[in-house]
Design an enzyme around this catalytic site. Structure first.
Site, PDB file in Angstrom:
ATOM      1  N   LYS A  69       0.834  -1.212   0.000  1.00  9.16           N
ATOM      2  CA  LYS A  69       0.000   0.000   0.000  1.00  9.16           C
ATOM      3  C   LYS A  69       0.871   1.267   0.000  1.00  9.16           C
ATOM      4  O   LYS A  69       0.619   2.206  -0.751  1.00  9.16           O
ATOM      5  CB  LYS A  69      -0.953  -0.014   1.208  1.00  9.16           C
ATOM      6  CG  LYS A  69      -2.039  -1.082   1.079  1.00  9.16           C
ATOM      7  CD  LYS A  69      -2.837  -1.295   2.351  1.00  9.16           C
ATOM      8  CE  LYS A  69      -3.718  -2.535   2.200  1.00  9.16           C
ATOM      9  NZ  LYS A  69      -4.517  -2.824   3.412  1.00  9.16           N
ATOM     10  N   GLN A 119      -4.710  -1.478   9.615  1.00  6.11           N
ATOM     11  CA  GLN A 119      -4.529  -2.791   9.002  1.00  6.11           C
ATOM     12  C   GLN A 119      -5.100  -3.880   9.908  1.00  6.11           C
ATOM     13  O   GLN A 119      -4.786  -3.938  11.094  1.00  6.11           O
ATOM     14  CB  GLN A 119      -3.031  -3.047   8.741  1.00  6.11           C
ATOM     15  CG  GLN A 119      -2.729  -4.365   8.044  1.00  6.11           C
ATOM     16  CD  GLN A 119      -3.318  -4.436   6.637  1.00  6.11           C
ATOM     17  OE1 GLN A 119      -3.277  -3.490   5.875  1.00  6.11           O
ATOM     18  NE2 GLN A 119      -3.888  -5.582   6.288  1.00  6.11           N
ATOM     19  N   ASP A 138     -11.072   2.752   4.042  1.00  8.36           N
ATOM     20  CA  ASP A 138     -11.390   1.315   3.948  1.00  8.36           C
ATOM     21  C   ASP A 138     -12.902   1.085   3.901  1.00  8.36           C
ATOM     22  O   ASP A 138     -13.352  -0.007   3.575  1.00  8.36           O
ATOM     23  CB  ASP A 138     -10.800   0.546   5.142  1.00  8.36           C
ATOM     24  CG  ASP A 138      -9.502  -0.186   4.791  1.00  8.36           C
ATOM     25  OD1 ASP A 138      -9.243  -0.382   3.580  1.00  8.36           O
ATOM     26  OD2 ASP A 138      -8.761  -0.562   5.716  1.00  8.36           O
TER      27      ASP A 138
HETATM   28  C1  BQF Z   1      -2.432 -10.726  -5.693  1.00 14.44           C
HETATM   29  C2  BQF Z   1      -6.113  -9.064   3.056  1.00 14.44           C
HETATM   30  C3  BQF Z   1      -7.055 -10.915   4.244  1.00 14.44           C
HETATM   31  C4  BQF Z   1      -6.930 -10.229   5.458  1.00 14.44           C
HETATM   32  C5  BQF Z   1      -6.419  -8.964   5.471  1.00 14.44           C
HETATM   33  C6  BQF Z   1      -2.239  -8.539  -4.536  1.00 14.44           C
HETATM   34  C7  BQF Z   1      -2.919  -8.254  -2.243  1.00 14.44           C
HETATM   35  C8  BQF Z   1      -3.200  -9.611  -2.194  1.00 14.44           C
HETATM   36  C9  BQF Z   1      -3.048 -10.414  -3.297  1.00 14.44           C
HETATM   37  C10 BQF Z   1      -3.113  -7.383  -1.076  1.00 14.44           C
HETATM   38  C11 BQF Z   1      -5.638  -8.413   1.832  1.00 14.44           C
HETATM   39  C12 BQF Z   1      -5.714  -9.100   0.515  1.00 14.44           C
HETATM   40  C13 BQF Z   1      -5.074  -7.145   1.919  1.00 14.44           C
HETATM   41  C14 BQF Z   1      -2.556  -9.880  -4.471  1.00 14.44           C
HETATM   42  C15 BQF Z   1      -4.506  -6.434   0.735  1.00 14.44           C
HETATM   43  C16 BQF Z   1      -5.449  -8.157  -0.649  1.00 14.44           C
HETATM   44  O1  BQF Z   1      -1.646 -10.431  -6.601  1.00 14.44           O
HETATM   45  O2  BQF Z   1      -3.188 -11.707  -5.801  1.00 14.44           O
HETATM   46  C17 BQF Z   1      -2.410  -7.722  -3.424  1.00 14.44           C
HETATM   47  O3  BQF Z   1      -2.189  -6.684  -0.722  1.00 14.44           O
HETATM   48  N1  BQF Z   1      -4.302  -7.321  -0.376  1.00 14.44           N
HETATM   49  C18 BQF Z   1      -5.027  -6.511   3.193  1.00 14.44           C
HETATM   50  O4  BQF Z   1      -4.559  -5.406   3.324  1.00 14.44           O
HETATM   51  O5  BQF Z   1      -5.494  -7.135   4.287  1.00 14.44           O
HETATM   52  C19 BQF Z   1      -6.009  -8.379   4.257  1.00 14.44           C
HETATM   53  C20 BQF Z   1      -6.652 -10.344   3.075  1.00 14.44           C
END
Ligand code: BQF
Length: 290
Positions: free
Chosen positions: A52, A96, A119
């Site tokens: 991010k 987060q 968010d």
């Molecule tokens: C990709 C997230 C569960 C719990 C908290 C690219 C992300 C993921 C996959 C990513 C996620 C999931 C995020 C891919 C942010 C998505 O190429 O497939 C990017 O960074 N995510 C999060 O901040 O908190 C989570 C999933």
């Protein structure tokens, strides 16, 4: 079968956002500023927050990472939240998830000023979203809608089955797709752990959106020919052949499901990158709405 390329679409979006930031700066306006609060050292959370912050740099946003010990008290975390609410230089911020178990997530999310809640997790934003008012839409559902829009996929009148009722993905996407609008007017069924005969429902669906977190849950015999499949699952599975020692797996048995579909999102490179791009979009909106 066509792949819905989230990685490419997210890059297109970032380029558009970057152009918008350049325009703002040329007009003498400040660039959008996103802050992220990270509590503790969870590996996956560090990765997510890291991408991010990196994405902010790519589009010309200012970013601030607030790192806190996982032993922090709920009261002290609430004080950090109050500081971010009061900081006029910050347009939007995220906390987060997940938070350590001794902290009440609901209390924290309720403390985020809704106008900075990029968010879209505050009840005020969720309620406004559900009522089709101007609101921050959670990044993952927002990303799915944007992906369908950019591939000009018509979901009007189609049967859509969502698997998983989380507040962050399943519940909001089921609301959005049933609403009026360009990417909307679908007939939505929201399924969950207590649903009976999920496979009977998915087999009839024109669109299946899986946000469950069980690798390869959705098998080829559970989807109909020509269906659209959106895979929101991201489970880390140990894999010694990968440099990081793990790889991420979706909810969909991609190899066997993909040939049956009209459109499908891959994992990685599908919904995940769109989530990041839409967080940036929400931050841009936060700076424009204030
Ligand atoms: C990709 C997230 C569960 C719990 C908290 C690219 C992300 C993921 C996959 C990513 C996620 C999931 C995020 C891919 C942010 C998505 O190429 O497939 C990017 O960074 N995510 C999060 O901040 O908190 C989570 C999933």
């Amino acid at each position: 079968m066509q792949i819905l390329d989230g990685k490419k679409t997210a890059q297109d979006l970032k380029n558009e956002i970057q152009a918008e930031v350049s325009k703002m700066k040329a007009e003498g306006k400040r660039e959008p500023h996103l802050a992220a609060v990270l509590v503790g050292n969870d590996g996956a959370s560090l990765t997510y927050v890291g991408s991010k912050v990196r994405s902010c740099e790519q589009v010309g946003f200012q970013s601030t990472l607030v790192r806190l010990e996982d032993s922090i008290s709920e009261e002290a975390l609430l004080e950090e939240i109050a500081k971010l609410n009061a900081d006029r230089s910050i347009d939007g911020y995220i906390v987060q998830l997940p938070l350590p178990k001794h902290i009440n997530e609901e209390r924290i999310l309720m403390a985020v000023d809704p106008v900075k809640d990029v968010d879209g997790f505050h009840p005020s934003n969720f309620g406004k979203m559900a009522l089709e008012m101007q609101a921050f839409i959670p990044a993952t559902p927002f990303g799915i809608v944007e992906l369908l829009k950019r591939y000009q996929i018509d979901i009007q009148g189609k049967e859509c089955v969502v698997i998983g009722r989380s507040h962050i993905v399943g519940r909001p996407i089921s609301i959005l797709l049933s609403q009026k609008g360009e990417v909307g007017n679908a007939t939505v069924t929201l399924t969950h752990s207590r649903s009976k005969n999920i496979e009977q429902l998915t087999r009839k669906a024109d669109i299946v959106i899986s946000a469950l977190g069980i690798p390869e849950f959705l098998k080829a015999d559970m989807v109909k020919d020509g269906a659209i499949v959106i895979d929101v699952g991201i489970t880390r599975v140990p894999d010694e052949t990968h440099p990081k020692g793990y790889r991420i797996k979706g909810d969909v048995d991609f190899e066997n499901v993909a040939p049956k579909t009209s459109f499908i999102t891959p994992v990685p490179g599908g919904v995940g990158p769109m989530t990041i791009a839409m967080l940036l979009k929400n931050t841009l909106l936060a700076s424009q709405w204030r």
